[in-house]
Design an enzyme around this catalytic site. Structure first.
Site, PDB file in Angstrom:
ATOM      1  N   TYR A 156       0.813  -1.218   0.000  1.00  0.00           N
ATOM      2  CA  TYR A 156       0.000   0.000   0.000  1.00  0.00           C
ATOM      3  C   TYR A 156       0.851   1.274   0.000  1.00  0.00           C
ATOM      4  O   TYR A 156       0.578   2.194  -0.794  1.00  0.00           O
ATOM      5  CB  TYR A 156      -0.979  -0.007   1.170  1.00  0.00           C
ATOM      6  CG  TYR A 156      -1.801   1.253   1.258  1.00  0.00           C
ATOM      7  CD1 TYR A 156      -2.663   1.615   0.226  1.00  0.00           C
ATOM      8  CD2 TYR A 156      -1.694   2.115   2.352  1.00  0.00           C
ATOM      9  CE1 TYR A 156      -3.400   2.786   0.284  1.00  0.00           C
ATOM     10  CE2 TYR A 156      -2.429   3.282   2.423  1.00  0.00           C
ATOM     11  CZ  TYR A 156      -3.278   3.616   1.389  1.00  0.00           C
ATOM     12  OH  TYR A 156      -4.000   4.782   1.443  1.00  0.00           O
ATOM     13  N   GLU A 163       1.497   6.400  -7.088  1.00  0.00           N
ATOM     14  CA  GLU A 163       0.444   7.356  -7.438  1.00  0.00           C
ATOM     15  C   GLU A 163       0.986   8.780  -7.414  1.00  0.00           C
ATOM     16  O   GLU A 163       0.684   9.588  -8.305  1.00  0.00           O
ATOM     17  CB  GLU A 163      -0.725   7.211  -6.471  1.00  0.00           C
ATOM     18  CG  GLU A 163      -1.512   5.917  -6.651  1.00  0.00           C
ATOM     19  CD  GLU A 163      -2.434   5.612  -5.488  1.00  0.00           C
ATOM     20  OE1 GLU A 163      -3.111   4.575  -5.533  1.00  0.00           O
ATOM     21  OE2 GLU A 163      -2.474   6.413  -4.524  1.00  0.00           O
TER      22      GLU A 163
END
Length: 232
Positions: A156, A163
């Site tokens: 994560y 991102e």
């Protein structure tokens, strides 16, 4: 005579579980297809396959991520037990990156970071949907439970970094083409690269909140609690 009992398959609980099972199965099949397609393409074409990842599987990825918005409705109406805000943050992260940052800029679609992001997202989702799908029908495997509650810990944060890098790489194109930048009355304007820079900071704040929630959930599910000393 008393009211007749409904058959098991007509009872609300059964219908809810059947719906969730089908939903998780569809998502698992979609993400498995994407991951398998990417793997086969990489071994067939090498690094060249990374450049056109979005063109090869972007449509299916957008479909899977769009359908995943149903999970917010599931939580809101109570058919799925989860916290709304953390799930909302996770979903909006992906929707913004996929639809706003990547889909709107053709130049970004050819970046290696898109392939990296898709690998991370699909790894997490394949495990998560497998675990959820089996849990709905009462099947539990210790290894799968541990994996579903542990795999996200290294991946994560890497997703968030990828991102953020995708946003960073997209900024020059948003500045050049003026995509989503709008001129408003009274000498006001919305300069979208500034919006992305603000969102970039919010991305890491949201990561801390989501990571804390997922870690707390992992502790509860795996039963990892502090050992309390017995009073003499």
């Amino acid at each position: 005579m008393g009211p007749l009992a409904l058959p098991a398959w007509l009872q609300p609980r059964y219908r809810k579980n059947a719906y969730l099972f089908i939903y998780y199965l569809i998502q698992f099949c979609g993400h498995s297809w994407i991951f398998t397609n990417m793997t086969v393409r990489f071994f067939s074409f090498g690094k060249d396959s990374m450049v056109d990842t979005f063109y090869a599987i972007g449509l299916v990825m957008r479909l899977c991520q769009s359908v995943s918005l149903l999970e917010l409705l599931h939580i809101y109406v109570g058919i799925e037990s989860n916290h709304l805000l953390p799930r909302f943050l996770q979903l909006t992260e992906r929707i913004i990156i996929l639809f706003v940052v990547i889909t709107s800029q053709e130049e970004v679609q050819e970046k290696y970071v898109v392939c990296v992001l898709f690998v991370f997202w699909n790894l997490l989702d394949m495990v998560r949907y497998t675990y959820s799908m089996l849990s709905v029908i009462g099947i539990s495997y210790a290894v799968l439970t541990w994996l579903s509650q542990t795999l996200w810990m290294p991946i994560y944060p890497l997703c968030v970094l990828a991102e953020a890098f995708a946003i960073y790489q997209s900024l020059p194109y948003f500045e050049s083409f003026g995509t989503y930048s709008t001129k408003l009355p009274f000498d006001l304007s919305i300069y979208f690269p500034y919006v992305l820079k603000i969102y970039l900071m919010m991305l890491f704040i949201g990561m801390y909140f989501t990571y804390s929630h997922l870690y707390s959930e992992r502790r509860d599910i795996l039963g990892i609690f502090p050992i309390k000393k017995k009073k003499m």
